[in-house]
Design an enzyme around this catalytic site. Sequence first.
Site, short mmCIF file in Angstrom:
data_model
loop_
_atom_site.label_atom_id
_atom_site.label_comp_id
_atom_site.label_asym_id
_atom_site.label_seq_id
_atom_site.Cartn_x
_atom_site.Cartn_y
_atom_site.Cartn_z
N LEU A 1 0.84 -1.20 0.00
CA LEU A 1 0.00 0.00 0.00
C LEU A 1 0.87 1.25 0.00
O LEU A 1 1.07 1.89 1.03
CB LEU A 1 -0.92 0.02 1.23
CG LEU A 1 -2.31 -0.55 0.99
CD1 LEU A 1 -2.27 -2.05 0.90
CD2 LEU A 1 -3.25 -0.09 2.08
N ALA A 2 1.38 1.57 -1.15
CA ALA A 2 2.30 2.69 -1.24
C ALA A 2 2.23 3.24 -2.66
O ALA A 2 2.81 2.68 -3.58
CB ALA A 2 3.72 2.24 -0.90
N GLU A 3 1.52 4.34 -2.82
CA GLU A 3 1.25 4.84 -4.17
C GLU A 3 2.52 5.34 -4.85
O GLU A 3 2.71 5.14 -6.05
CB GLU A 3 0.20 5.95 -4.12
CG GLU A 3 -1.22 5.46 -3.89
CD GLU A 3 -1.51 5.11 -2.45
OE1 GLU A 3 -0.67 5.45 -1.57
OE2 GLU A 3 -2.56 4.50 -2.17
N GLY B 1 -8.33 10.48 -4.60
CA GLY B 1 -7.70 11.20 -3.49
C GLY B 1 -6.45 10.52 -2.97
O GLY B 1 -5.76 11.07 -2.11
N PHE B 2 -6.14 9.33 -3.49
CA PHE B 2 -4.94 8.62 -3.04
C PHE B 2 -3.77 8.78 -4.01
O PHE B 2 -2.72 8.16 -3.83
CB PHE B 2 -5.23 7.12 -2.87
CG PHE B 2 -6.31 6.80 -1.87
CD1 PHE B 2 -6.75 7.75 -0.95
CD2 PHE B 2 -6.89 5.55 -1.84
CE1 PHE B 2 -7.74 7.46 -0.03
CE2 PHE B 2 -7.89 5.24 -0.92
CZ PHE B 2 -8.32 6.20 -0.02
N TYR C 1 -2.11 11.49 -4.56
CA TYR C 1 -1.13 12.53 -4.20
C TYR C 1 0.19 11.99 -3.63
O TYR C 1 1.23 12.59 -3.86
CB TYR C 1 -1.77 13.58 -3.28
CG TYR C 1 -3.06 14.12 -3.90
CD1 TYR C 1 -3.03 14.80 -5.10
CD2 TYR C 1 -4.29 13.88 -3.31
CE1 TYR C 1 -4.19 15.25 -5.70
CE2 TYR C 1 -5.47 14.34 -3.89
CZ TYR C 1 -5.41 15.01 -5.09
OH TYR C 1 -6.57 15.45 -5.68
N PRO C 2 0.19 10.90 -2.88
CA PRO C 2 1.51 10.37 -2.48
C PRO C 2 2.38 10.00 -3.67
O PRO C 2 3.60 9.92 -3.55
CB PRO C 2 1.14 9.12 -1.65
CG PRO C 2 -0.23 9.40 -1.15
CD PRO C 2 -0.91 10.17 -2.25
N HIS D 1 -12.41 10.17 -1.66
CA HIS D 1 -12.84 9.12 -2.59
C HIS D 1 -13.68 9.67 -3.74
O HIS D 1 -14.30 8.90 -4.45
CB HIS D 1 -13.67 8.05 -1.85
CG HIS D 1 -12.87 7.17 -0.95
ND1 HIS D 1 -12.26 7.64 0.19
CD2 HIS D 1 -12.57 5.85 -1.02
CE1 HIS D 1 -11.64 6.64 0.79
NE2 HIS D 1 -11.81 5.55 0.07
#
Lengths: 326, 409
Positions: free
Chosen positions: A58-60, A85-86, A88-89, A129
């Site tokens: 779990l690491a974009e 929304g995920f 951005y990382p 989301h």
Amino acid sequence: MTQLTLAKALNAGMRRAMEGNPKVIVMGEDVGKLGGVFRVTDGLQKDFGEARVIDTPLAESGIIGTAVGLAMRGYRPVCEIQFDGFVYPAYDQIVSQVAKMRVRSRGKVTLPVVIRIPYGGGIGAVEHHSESPEAYFAHTAGLKVVTCGNPSDAYWMIQQAIASDDPVIFFEPKRRYHDKAEVNTELSAPPVPLHASQIVRDGTDATLLCYGPMVKTCLAAAEAAEQDGQHLAVVDLRTLSPFDLGPVYELVRRTGRVIVVHEAPITGGLGAELAARITQECFFSLEAPVLRVGGFDLPYPPARAEEEYLPDLDRVLDAVDRVLAY
Amino acid sequence: MSPDAPSSGPVAAIPPTDGLKECTVTTEGTFGPAQGSAQEGGPELVQLLTPEGERREHPDYTFDLDDEAIRGFYRDMVLTRRIDSEATALQRQGELGIWASLLGQEAAQIGSARATRAQDFIFPSYREHGVAWCRDIDPLALTSMFRGVDHGAWDPGAVNFHLYTIVIGAQTLHATGYAMGIQKDGCVGTGDPDRDTAVMVYFGDGASAQGDVNEAFIWSSVFNAPVVFFLQNNQWAISAPSEKQSRIPLYRRSSGFGFPGVRVDGNDVLACYAVTKAALQQAREGGGPSLVEAFTYRMGAHTTTDDPTRYRLQAELEHWKHKDPLARVKAYLTRNGLVDADFFAELEREADELAERVRSGTRAMPEPNLAELFDLVYAEGTPELQEQQRWYTEYHASFHDAASAEVAR
């Protein structure tokens, strides 16, 4: 011809791309056994194996950063970011690495990476989301940005994005995942180029420009307006970077009135860029200023307020009345 | 290499706070803020050549090359240092916009890079001029980047050496992904020395704090990717000392991620070679990732824009000068009669020639042509960009046309 939901059409498109090229790999969070949280990758790991359909940590940033290395090694990664929304990382890897690699290597390194992002609201989700971050990516040189609005485009555009030697940010309208329509999977080649807009409804009084989830909304608005004797044209832009505005300019010159519709917040959104270009190219044909209908300049609201936040049929028709009043 | 033994170092107790019964942080050896010294590498430091030029044995690592190789390493280090000093001078003369000096890190870079095989792929950070040298990158390709002519003009795939990465730590993920690709290609653990491939990625003590580096540790560990993380701990991340980056010795970070780490004397080219060679071989054989912390020192400024006198003491630099990576090899070669005066004279002449080539070549570089960049952004160009290129080209040409008309008049 076959009836497919937008999600199934994406799945079928990826399957066809994987069958056609062993270098195509799918990677992301929960894309394997689960088939992704929206089931878009359903069954792919079973059929293509864990080496080609990779359940990632779990690491974009890790997803995109390792995709860069895999692409350098000759693979064609199709990365899934679980929700808008995920992303951005991973933003640094996308903007500083993926987008710039070709130009900084003077064309020696190309990165055929597809980054799939389910986007937009309307599904009653919690924070982060339901966002529409397309303008961030369309603003970045070196990326191409597209979005599909119907199952047929989903099926073909995902294959075209995978075949592209350039990095493509592929936005999927998540609230339309379960919309069903006919898809001609028998064709040997895509019916429309990837970077082409499409006039999905012709009209004479005003032009609605939209993409992704708003195409359905705008078509419904045009249908409703028709009953009031207003003939609205609707353009599905499909490609957000680069734009394909030739057909748009022609329509604008005929209709003289334009409304841009997107879920993303108005300020600095793609509507602003479209308005600027239309004004520049069609200044003497315009009967009214280019109007924009979009999300408010608010952080995305709690789900029970999203119907108020998102552009809908009534907000579009309100803008139609205003643009026709000039 | 074997995983670290559990910590046997001293245990520093942090006073209990509300909601916490007790929290302990282990430190080891002489490292860490408790001892206030980042000068020594501690007893775990792998060293095969002392600062005095004496060979040392180590139970796990052996330098297995001959004296001719050591002469070669010395030449690499001398020439790399000369490129570096010449580039620094060029910056002072206004010929380069900026330069990131590798002064003091020559052994870490030459030793590690010479341990790679041609098929191994290297991802540098932005100070790896010695590694670039070993990959036959023309020093002018480095100065052109720091002059602002381009962003690195070599073909990474042709030399298995990626472009410099300036965003700190981002390249560790690229390396990990590339290593995953090597696995998919079946180029790990076949036993064929020409086929089995490893990836090595360079980063620093500052980068160790980055999320991308920690993600790369996780990914490489989970996928057992053939990647060697070569961490040059040069003690300073611009002005931040390494104890601001970590409460434990950095080489021990890897154990928490599930792979081995080792600390090597980064100023000892023999040890850097031997340790890296073992790590690379482990990766090629399918043994997965490892972390090599080269304990070294940035003897110069972070870059030419920096002023290290504002944040560190001269005494510290003097201390490290005694551990100079070149001096100890020179002492070893001289004391053992492995070189004569001609060797040094010839090397001096070669360095002078190289410096002259860097100097004149840098000054002679043509200015970049902005119009060319429009064609390089995409594999398949866009109408929008082509239109901007056309406009820019005509706009630019209009000045020439006006000037020509003026001359004609």
